[in-house]
Design a protein around this motif. Structure first.
Motif, PDB file in Angstrom:
ATOM      1  N   UNK A   1       0.838  -1.203   0.000  1.00  0.00           N
ATOM      2  CA  UNK A   1       0.000   0.000   0.000  1.00  0.00           C
ATOM      3  C   UNK A   1       0.872   1.253   0.000  1.00  0.00           C
ATOM      4  N   UNK A   2       1.850   1.272   0.874  1.00  0.00           N
ATOM      5  CA  UNK A   2       2.681   2.474   1.030  1.00  0.00           C
ATOM      6  C   UNK A   2       3.572   2.735  -0.179  1.00  0.00           C
ATOM      7  N   UNK A   3       3.879   1.681  -0.922  1.00  0.00           N
ATOM      8  CA  UNK A   3       4.732   1.843  -2.105  1.00  0.00           C
ATOM      9  C   UNK A   3       3.941   2.276  -3.335  1.00  0.00           C
TER      10      UNK A   3
ATOM     11  N   UNK B   1      -4.677   2.356  -2.351  1.00  0.00           N
ATOM     12  CA  UNK B   1      -6.051   1.945  -2.047  1.00  0.00           C
ATOM     13  C   UNK B   1      -6.715   2.933  -1.085  1.00  0.00           C
ATOM     14  N   UNK B   2      -8.035   3.054  -1.184  1.00  0.00           N
ATOM     15  CA  UNK B   2      -8.774   4.010  -0.361  1.00  0.00           C
ATOM     16  C   UNK B   2      -8.852   3.576   1.094  1.00  0.00           C
TER      17      UNK B   2
ATOM     18  N   UNK C   1      -0.234   1.670   7.580  1.00  0.00           N
ATOM     19  CA  UNK C   1      -0.654   1.904   6.194  1.00  0.00           C
ATOM     20  C   UNK C   1      -0.987   3.378   5.988  1.00  0.00           C
ATOM     21  N   UNK C   2      -0.553   3.919   4.892  1.00  0.00           N
ATOM     22  CA  UNK C   2      -0.777   5.331   4.571  1.00  0.00           C
ATOM     23  C   UNK C   2      -2.100   5.485   3.820  1.00  0.00           C
ATOM     24  N   UNK C   3      -3.177   5.103   4.484  1.00  0.00           N
ATOM     25  CA  UNK C   3      -4.525   5.190   3.943  1.00  0.00           C
ATOM     26  C   UNK C   3      -5.493   5.079   5.111  1.00  0.00           C
TER      27      UNK C   3
END
Length: 296
Positions: free
Chosen positions: A97-99, A104-105, A150-152
């Protein structure tokens, strides 16, 4: 939307998959595509490695994977297997996700009410912080911490006992109760915070839809009961007696440390869901069991 699910062949994941399939593209991460095809049908997109999916084109990740908690006695090796199966998968998902440039939302990630540890009858909401430091708490604490990197948007499902006639805890109880050999465990006063499988699936759908919700969510029905009441209610629905009590010492002889999951509990309230206006289809135990077992 394109939704990636881990743990899709499990109790929750397989039911959730059915609901998602008609409206979304669904990719399933699985160690055994052949088993996934048998369980879920041949319309699935099954992958064995996260490198096979482009996270720039994934809208939602639902992470339900993990070694079953109660299938084997808790040796130190088995506890490590339970722990690593959750943390390793979550770490890998978060890294992907972070890459991603187009992230993703949301990450909707599994956890459990074991996060709180044993608590007696004190009422617990998501804000409760006086957790009992035991294996279940340590596992869920670290699992949630990994997901929160996670950056989301991150939603953490602190799931209770999921009721389904097809498996899970209820499936394990039914044979004894149907033969009139079921009954309370220990003193029977430990709370059982439960949720009907239908409501579990619907709340995940709810979290997909309402993008302002994040953080920990207690995935339990609003009316938990103690073990004695649960046993009495299940027996009543099945029209059987519930007089065979399992002594605590006997359970510990059979299950070791894992017996604590059954001898202690948590009185959990889904306060976040209530505040958000989520409507439970099965808020009370007896009608929920009657619906599952087709008894009126």
């Amino acid at each position: 939307m394109h939704i990636l699910i881990t743990g899709a062949t499990g109790l929750i994941g397989s039911e959730l998959y059915k609901h998602l399939l008609n409206h979304h593209r669904v990719t399933v991460l699985t160690r055994s595509p052949s088993r996934a095809y048998i369980k879920l049908g041949h319309r699935i997109e099954a992958i064995q490695n996260l490198d096979e999916v482009d996270f720039n084109n994934v809208d939602i990740v639902i992470n339900l994977a993990g070694e079953p908690i109660v299938n084997k006695r808790w040796s130190e090796q088995q506890k490590k297997r339970i722990y690593d199966s959750r943390l390793n998968t979550t770490d890998a998902i978060v890294a992907k996700i972070n890459a991603a440039d187009n992230k993703p939302k949301a990450l909707i990630s599994g956890s459990a009410i074991g996060y709180y540890g044993r608590q007696g009858d004190v009422e617990i909401t998501e804000d409760f912080s006086h957790c009992y430091d035991e294996f279940s708490h340590q596992l869920c604490r670290d699992w949630e911490a990994a997901a929160n990197k996670a950056q989301t948007r991150v939603c953490l499902l602190r799931t209770g006992i999921v009721l389904s006639a097809q498996g899970g805890a209820l499936g394990k109880m039914l044979p004894a109760f149907r033969f009139g050999l079921g009954g309370p465990i220990g003193d029977g006063q430990q709370y059982m915070s439960w949720i009907h499988l239908d409501d579990m699936v619907q709340l995940i759908m709810y979290l997909i839809k309402y993008e302002h919700i994040s953080g920990a969510i207690n995935a339990t029905a609003p009316k938990p009961v103690n073990n004695e009441e649960f046993s009495k209610t299940l027996a009543e629905v099945l029209r059987r007696p519930a007089i065979v009590r399992m002594p605590a010492f006997a359970l510990r002889l059979m299950m070791g440390e894992m017996a604590d999951l059954l001898l202690y509990g948590q009185n959990v309230q889904p306060q976040r869901l209530i505040d958000e206006g989520f409507r439970f289809r099965h808020p009370e135990l007896k009608p929920a069991l009657a619906q599952l077992l087709n008894r009126n």
